[in-house]
Design an enzyme around this catalytic site. Structure first.
Site, PDB file in Angstrom:
ATOM      1  N   SER A  68      28.805 -19.794 -11.800  1.00  0.00           N
ATOM      2  CA  SER A  68      27.973 -19.593 -10.665  1.00  0.00           C
ATOM      3  C   SER A  68      28.420 -19.816  -9.281  1.00  0.00           C
ATOM      4  O   SER A  68      29.116 -20.985  -9.270  1.00  0.00           O
ATOM      5  CB  SER A  68      26.471 -20.184 -11.002  1.00  0.00           C
ATOM      6  OG  SER A  68      25.655 -20.290  -9.918  1.00  0.00           O
ATOM      7  N   TYR A  82      21.421 -28.523 -13.913  1.00  0.00           N
ATOM      8  CA  TYR A  82      22.227 -26.980 -13.930  1.00  0.00           C
ATOM      9  C   TYR A  82      23.386 -26.865 -13.444  1.00  0.00           C
ATOM     10  O   TYR A  82      24.445 -26.446 -14.099  1.00  0.00           O
ATOM     11  CB  TYR A  82      20.980 -25.950 -13.667  1.00  0.00           C
ATOM     12  CG  TYR A  82      21.594 -24.501 -13.532  1.00  0.00           C
ATOM     13  CD1 TYR A  82      22.089 -23.989 -14.553  1.00  0.00           C
ATOM     14  CD2 TYR A  82      21.995 -24.238 -12.341  1.00  0.00           C
ATOM     15  CE1 TYR A  82      22.705 -22.681 -14.256  1.00  0.00           C
ATOM     16  CE2 TYR A  82      22.628 -22.917 -12.083  1.00  0.00           C
ATOM     17  CZ  TYR A  82      22.805 -22.132 -13.081  1.00  0.00           C
ATOM     18  OH  TYR A  82      23.472 -20.902 -12.809  1.00  0.00           O
ATOM     19  N   LYS A  96      27.558 -26.420 -15.165  1.00  0.00           N
ATOM     20  CA  LYS A  96      28.428 -25.245 -15.046  1.00  0.00           C
ATOM     21  C   LYS A  96      29.679 -25.807 -14.479  1.00  0.00           C
ATOM     22  O   LYS A  96      30.832 -25.102 -14.778  1.00  0.00           O
ATOM     23  CB  LYS A  96      27.792 -24.552 -13.931  1.00  0.00           C
ATOM     24  CG  LYS A  96      26.464 -23.282 -14.323  1.00  0.00           C
ATOM     25  CD  LYS A  96      27.057 -22.418 -15.299  1.00  0.00           C
ATOM     26  CE  LYS A  96      25.969 -21.476 -15.766  1.00  0.00           C
ATOM     27  NZ  LYS A  96      26.125 -20.810 -16.926  1.00  0.00           N
TER      28      LYS A  96
HETATM   29  C1  UD1 Z   1      19.053 -19.832  -7.468  1.00  0.00           C
HETATM   30  C2  UD1 Z   1      19.412 -21.239  -7.943  1.00  0.00           C
HETATM   31  C3  UD1 Z   1      21.040 -21.143  -8.147  1.00  0.00           C
HETATM   32  C4  UD1 Z   1      21.297 -20.181  -9.304  1.00  0.00           C
HETATM   33  C5  UD1 Z   1      20.373 -18.868  -8.910  1.00  0.00           C
HETATM   34  C6  UD1 Z   1      20.667 -17.877 -10.123  1.00  0.00           C
HETATM   35  C7  UD1 Z   1      17.944 -22.902  -6.664  1.00  0.00           C
HETATM   36  C8  UD1 Z   1      17.833 -23.729  -5.548  1.00  0.00           C
HETATM   37  N1  UD1 Z   1      19.288 -22.099  -6.827  1.00  0.00           N
HETATM   38  O1  UD1 Z   1      19.861 -19.482  -6.313  1.00  0.00           O
HETATM   39  O2  UD1 Z   1      21.481 -22.396  -8.447  1.00  0.00           O
HETATM   40  O3  UD1 Z   1      22.619 -20.172  -9.661  1.00  0.00           O
HETATM   41  O4  UD1 Z   1      19.213 -19.024  -8.499  1.00  0.00           O
HETATM   42  O5  UD1 Z   1      20.013 -16.696  -9.843  1.00  0.00           O
HETATM   43  O6  UD1 Z   1      17.284 -22.625  -7.386  1.00  0.00           O
HETATM   44  N2  UD1 Z   1      13.244 -17.357  -1.862  1.00  0.00           N
HETATM   45  C9  UD1 Z   1      11.777 -17.304  -1.277  1.00  0.00           C
HETATM   46  N3  UD1 Z   1      10.803 -17.058  -2.133  1.00  0.00           N
HETATM   47  C10 UD1 Z   1      10.835 -17.154  -3.558  1.00  0.00           C
HETATM   48  C11 UD1 Z   1      11.948 -17.288  -3.937  1.00  0.00           C
HETATM   49  C12 UD1 Z   1      13.171 -17.342  -3.395  1.00  0.00           C
HETATM   50  O7  UD1 Z   1      11.897 -17.297  -0.162  1.00  0.00           O
HETATM   51  O8  UD1 Z   1       9.669 -17.090  -4.071  1.00  0.00           O
HETATM   52  C13 UD1 Z   1      14.241 -17.478  -1.162  1.00  0.00           C
HETATM   53  C14 UD1 Z   1      15.216 -18.875  -1.319  1.00  0.00           C
HETATM   54  O9  UD1 Z   1      14.663 -19.764  -0.496  1.00  0.00           O
HETATM   55  C15 UD1 Z   1      16.528 -18.303  -0.950  1.00  0.00           C
HETATM   56  C16 UD1 Z   1      16.434 -16.837  -1.386  1.00  0.00           C
HETATM   57  O10 UD1 Z   1      15.065 -16.370  -1.483  1.00  0.00           O
HETATM   58  O11 UD1 Z   1      16.689 -18.288   0.430  1.00  0.00           O
HETATM   59  C17 UD1 Z   1      17.223 -16.622  -2.736  1.00  0.00           C
HETATM   60  O12 UD1 Z   1      16.427 -17.506  -3.780  1.00  0.00           O
HETATM   61  P1  UD1 Z   1      16.587 -17.101  -5.311  1.00  0.00           P
HETATM   62  O13 UD1 Z   1      16.558 -15.964  -5.845  1.00  0.00           O
HETATM   63  O14 UD1 Z   1      15.945 -18.268  -5.929  1.00  0.00           O
HETATM   64  O15 UD1 Z   1      18.416 -17.637  -5.355  1.00  0.00           O
HETATM   65  P2  UD1 Z   1      19.198 -18.921  -5.066  1.00  0.00           P
HETATM   66  O16 UD1 Z   1      18.438 -19.916  -4.308  1.00  0.00           O
HETATM   67  O17 UD1 Z   1      20.324 -18.267  -4.110  1.00  0.00           O
END
Ligand code: UD1
Length: 335
Positions: free
Chosen positions: A124, A148, A152
């Protein structure tokens, strides 16, 4: 070539099996179904046109893994099986290290015993920690901030040691950015249990009316619109990246880490807008505080994958959103 896909009933694993099977590559799924449903295999069979060969087991049952490698004449392994929720890993580190690290050790012991030495590992972009520069290339320093991510990273390092120990090993760690989207058949896709942690499944559930609104975690990041920026990659592109890596593996002894991303970053609000367009449904959202542990922006330098495997991501945001929406509707009609 016969490929063992550990975690093959999961979101990414099932798309890999669909892509490999379409190219005539024999796949055997090994999964304990802890975070997936056996019905995925029936749906996969509809896609591939043949029953999916599979073994229900935990990787830590080493004798079962040995038997599976021998019985099916496995030549290559794609290792996807593992726990993957960041928040959960903080509360349950022993479970995470047990499943991810012990599981991998058991797999390696089994491979060594049987003489299978080609491995593609599901890593990842989380191993880059808080980016020091963008885009992220493979020589960016690695670090981890939660169990997690650390699992990895430990596995990547362990695999590196294994590859150094003998010339027979061919190992590639694929560092995924943010996989989204679904198979064009809409028969398989991401199907998180409970409240989705990740953005796209949450957006899809809001569009479907299952949740009232999206919470946008912060709009004060140093990005164009203030919301987080990520490299969203279509899961079909990601799956094709695995096929390309497998095909290159015989000529690549040793160990290497390679990014699978698009090189393009989209913000949370870009994704909301694109999903509204693809679905024709308004997505209500509310900006709330930043989520702890989140970074502002993260996107790949995808050049190495093109150089090593002749692969690059082809599908755009529209396809990512359309296929997610088609799958979301299909999923609802199945329950
Ligand atoms: C997350 C994990 C990462 C993992 C990946 C797997 C965290 C901090 N990181 O990445 O380690 O490898 O998933 O796919 O959990 N967001 C919102 N509202 C939501 C959900 C997300 O605003 O309900 C935003 C987040 O703040 C971020 C973006 O969407 O800016 C992407 O979030 P997400 O899909 O959870 O992915 P990552 O945080 O990049």
């Amino acid at each position: 070539m016969t490929v063992l896909v550990t975690g093959g009933a999961g979101y990414i694993g099932s798309h890999i099996v669909a892509v490999l099977a379409k190219s005539g590559i024999r796949c055997v799924v090994l999964d304990n179904f802890v975070n997936s449903d056996p019905s995925v295999l029936e749906r996969l069979a509809r896609i591939t046109g043949a029953p999916v060969e599979h073994v229900r087991a935990d990787l830590r049952e080493r004798s079962v893994v040995v038997d599976t490698l021998r019985r099916f004449g496995v030549t290559d392994v794609i290792h996807m099986a593992g726990l993957k929720a960041v928040g959960e890993s903080v509360g349950h580190p022993i479970e995470y290290y047990g499943c991810n690290i012990q599981g991998t050790i058991s797999l390696l012991e089994a491979m060594q015993e049987v003489g299978v030495h080609r491995l593609v590992f599901s890593s990842s972009a989380t191993v880059y920690g808080d980016p020091r520069y963008l885009p992220l290339d493979e020589s960016h320093p690695t670090s981890a901030t939660n169990p997690y991510g650390r699992s990895k990273l430990h596995i990547e390092e362990m695999l590196h040691d294994v590859a150094r120990s003998s010339e027979s090993w061919h190992i590639v760690c694929l560092r995924y950015f943010n996989p989204v989207g679904a198979h064009p058949s809409a028969l398989i896709g991401e199907d998180p249990a409970g409240i989705p942690n990740n953005l796209m499944p949450f957006v899809a559930q809001v569009a479907a009316g299952l949740r009232p609104e999206l919470q946008v975690f912060g709009n004060d990041y140093p990005t164009a619109d203030g919301t987080g920026v990520r490299d969203f990659i279509h899961v079909m592109d990601l799956a094709e990246g695995h096929q390309a890596a497998l095909q290159a593996l015989p000529n690549r002894p040793g160990w290497e880490a390679v990014n699978l991303g698009t090189g393009v970053g989209y913000s949370v609000l870009d994704m909301v807008k694109a999903f509204e367009q693809a679905s024709g449904v308004a997505i209500p959202y509310r900006v709330v505080a930043r989520r702890s542990g989140d970074i502002a922006a993260c996107y790949a330098d995808p050049a190495l994958a093109r150089q090593r495997f002749g692969w690059h991501a082809r599908r755009g945001l529209e396809d990512m959103c359309h296929s997610t929406w088609a799958w979301q509707k299909m999923r609802r009609s199945m329950v």
